[in-house]
Write a protein that holds these residues in place. Sequence first.
Motif, short mmCIF file in Angstrom:
data_model
loop_
_atom_site.label_atom_id
_atom_site.label_comp_id
_atom_site.label_asym_id
_atom_site.label_seq_id
_atom_site.Cartn_x
_atom_site.Cartn_y
_atom_site.Cartn_z
N GLY A 61 29.14 -7.64 -31.64
CA GLY A 61 30.43 -7.49 -31.02
C GLY A 61 30.75 -8.48 -30.32
O GLY A 61 30.44 -9.09 -29.25
N PHE A 62 31.98 -8.97 -30.62
CA PHE A 62 32.41 -10.39 -29.86
C PHE A 62 32.65 -10.14 -28.52
O PHE A 62 32.39 -11.23 -27.95
N SER B 247 15.18 -19.51 -22.48
CA SER B 247 14.33 -18.40 -22.99
C SER B 247 15.13 -17.37 -23.61
O SER B 247 14.32 -16.39 -23.94
N ILE B 248 16.33 -17.42 -23.82
CA ILE B 248 17.20 -16.56 -24.58
C ILE B 248 17.85 -17.22 -25.60
O ILE B 248 18.46 -18.28 -25.36
N ILE B 249 17.84 -16.48 -26.92
CA ILE B 249 18.75 -17.38 -28.07
C ILE B 249 19.34 -16.34 -28.48
O ILE B 249 19.42 -15.33 -29.17
N PRO B 250 20.88 -16.53 -28.12
CA PRO B 250 21.86 -15.58 -28.47
C PRO B 250 22.42 -15.73 -29.73
O PRO B 250 22.60 -16.83 -30.06
N LEU B 251 22.51 -14.68 -30.62
CA LEU B 251 23.09 -14.93 -32.23
C LEU B 251 24.00 -13.89 -32.08
O LEU B 251 23.92 -12.75 -31.90
N PRO B 252 25.22 -14.12 -32.67
CA PRO B 252 26.31 -13.29 -33.09
C PRO B 252 26.29 -12.76 -34.40
O PRO B 252 27.32 -12.96 -35.23
N VAL B 253 25.29 -12.13 -34.87
CA VAL B 253 24.99 -11.57 -36.04
C VAL B 253 24.88 -10.27 -36.48
O VAL B 253 24.51 -9.45 -35.56
N ALA B 254 25.81 -9.81 -37.39
CA ALA B 254 25.61 -8.26 -38.10
C ALA B 254 24.50 -8.26 -38.96
O ALA B 254 24.63 -8.86 -39.85
N LEU B 255 23.61 -7.43 -38.84
CA LEU B 255 22.30 -7.28 -39.55
C LEU B 255 22.19 -5.93 -40.39
O LEU B 255 22.98 -4.90 -39.82
N THR C 13 33.58 2.11 -32.64
CA THR C 13 33.85 3.61 -32.13
C THR C 13 34.68 3.61 -31.09
O THR C 13 35.27 4.60 -30.71
N ARG C 14 34.78 2.73 -30.10
CA ARG C 14 35.52 2.85 -28.74
C ARG C 14 36.35 1.73 -28.70
O ARG C 14 37.36 1.30 -29.49
N GLU C 15 36.10 0.59 -27.97
CA GLU C 15 37.07 -0.37 -27.71
C GLU C 15 36.66 -1.74 -28.65
O GLU C 15 35.40 -1.80 -28.74
N ALA C 16 37.73 -2.45 -28.88
CA ALA C 16 37.07 -3.27 -30.16
C ALA C 16 36.20 -4.38 -29.31
O ALA C 16 36.72 -4.90 -28.33
N GLY C 17 35.26 -4.95 -29.96
CA GLY C 17 34.53 -6.18 -29.32
C GLY C 17 33.13 -5.51 -29.02
O GLY C 17 32.48 -6.39 -28.26
N GLU C 18 33.27 -4.16 -28.33
CA GLU C 18 32.12 -3.90 -27.34
C GLU C 18 30.86 -3.46 -28.25
O GLU C 18 30.90 -3.30 -29.33
N GLU C 19 29.83 -3.01 -27.59
CA GLU C 19 28.60 -2.63 -28.33
C GLU C 19 28.54 -1.47 -28.96
O GLU C 19 27.48 -1.46 -29.75
N GLN C 20 29.44 -0.79 -28.98
CA GLN C 20 29.50 0.57 -29.91
C GLN C 20 29.98 0.28 -31.32
O GLN C 20 31.29 0.15 -31.29
#
Length: 268
Positions: A104-105, A123-131, A143-150
Amino acid sequence: FFFKQKTAYEIPKRDWSSDVCSSDLPARRLRVKYQGSGLRVFATPETRKRREEGWLLLDPETVAWLDAYVQPTDVFYDIGAGIGDYSLVAATHRNALAVAIEPGFASYKRLCENMLLNDCRQSIIPLPVALGDRNGLLELQYTREAGEEQHRLKPKVWRRRPYDAESNYVQPVCADRLDDVIQRYGLPRPAHVRIHARGADAIARGAVETLRHAGVKSVLVVAPRREIREALEEALAASGLAPVPGPPRKERQQRLLFTRQPVRSVRL
């Protein structure tokens, strides 16, 4: 399972939020409610339902799993990391290397901001990947707001459609199988995996080789009850992971814990 552990990552007094390049950076910060923690996250729409008097509340069962299983130097995969709160806990309080995966962007942007705020850049590797269980240009439906975690990765190839102002945004994303992502980019293999996403069964099918590796010790799945199907348990069982029996649940969000034998005792 709550206890304090000395960490190798010490947060300096400098305000690292100045490194965040954002013109609309939220000013309010929440303290993460984990015993002995100095972690903070920005107050964003994703935190709205978990705020309490300046605190960000964590799921106690997920925290119990992190405390019981994740050990110093372990690699922790956080699939569906959202704003990164559990990756922050794993990185700072469990001394793990966290791979935080969030497609989610908007949530990914906030994940990176929280990482910098707490100086977890090493200590954190952030990855914007859809699995999922297939590679290609697929559709990520919010399902709700565009870009968010839902969101949910749909199994169909993205295609251009007639414009409809009333419909929810469907984001075209380059989807990947976790097995391929690890192989292609040389990521460290996980010891523990948290899957907090819709379509968890597809994620598991795309991670068969990863989960089969003897180094994977536990997997925690958090998903809507209607999506906890036999197919998910079969995919994980095929990787040599056994479910840890838990009490029957009526909540919408279900939790399934899988471990590689021998099973360790943990209350869920």
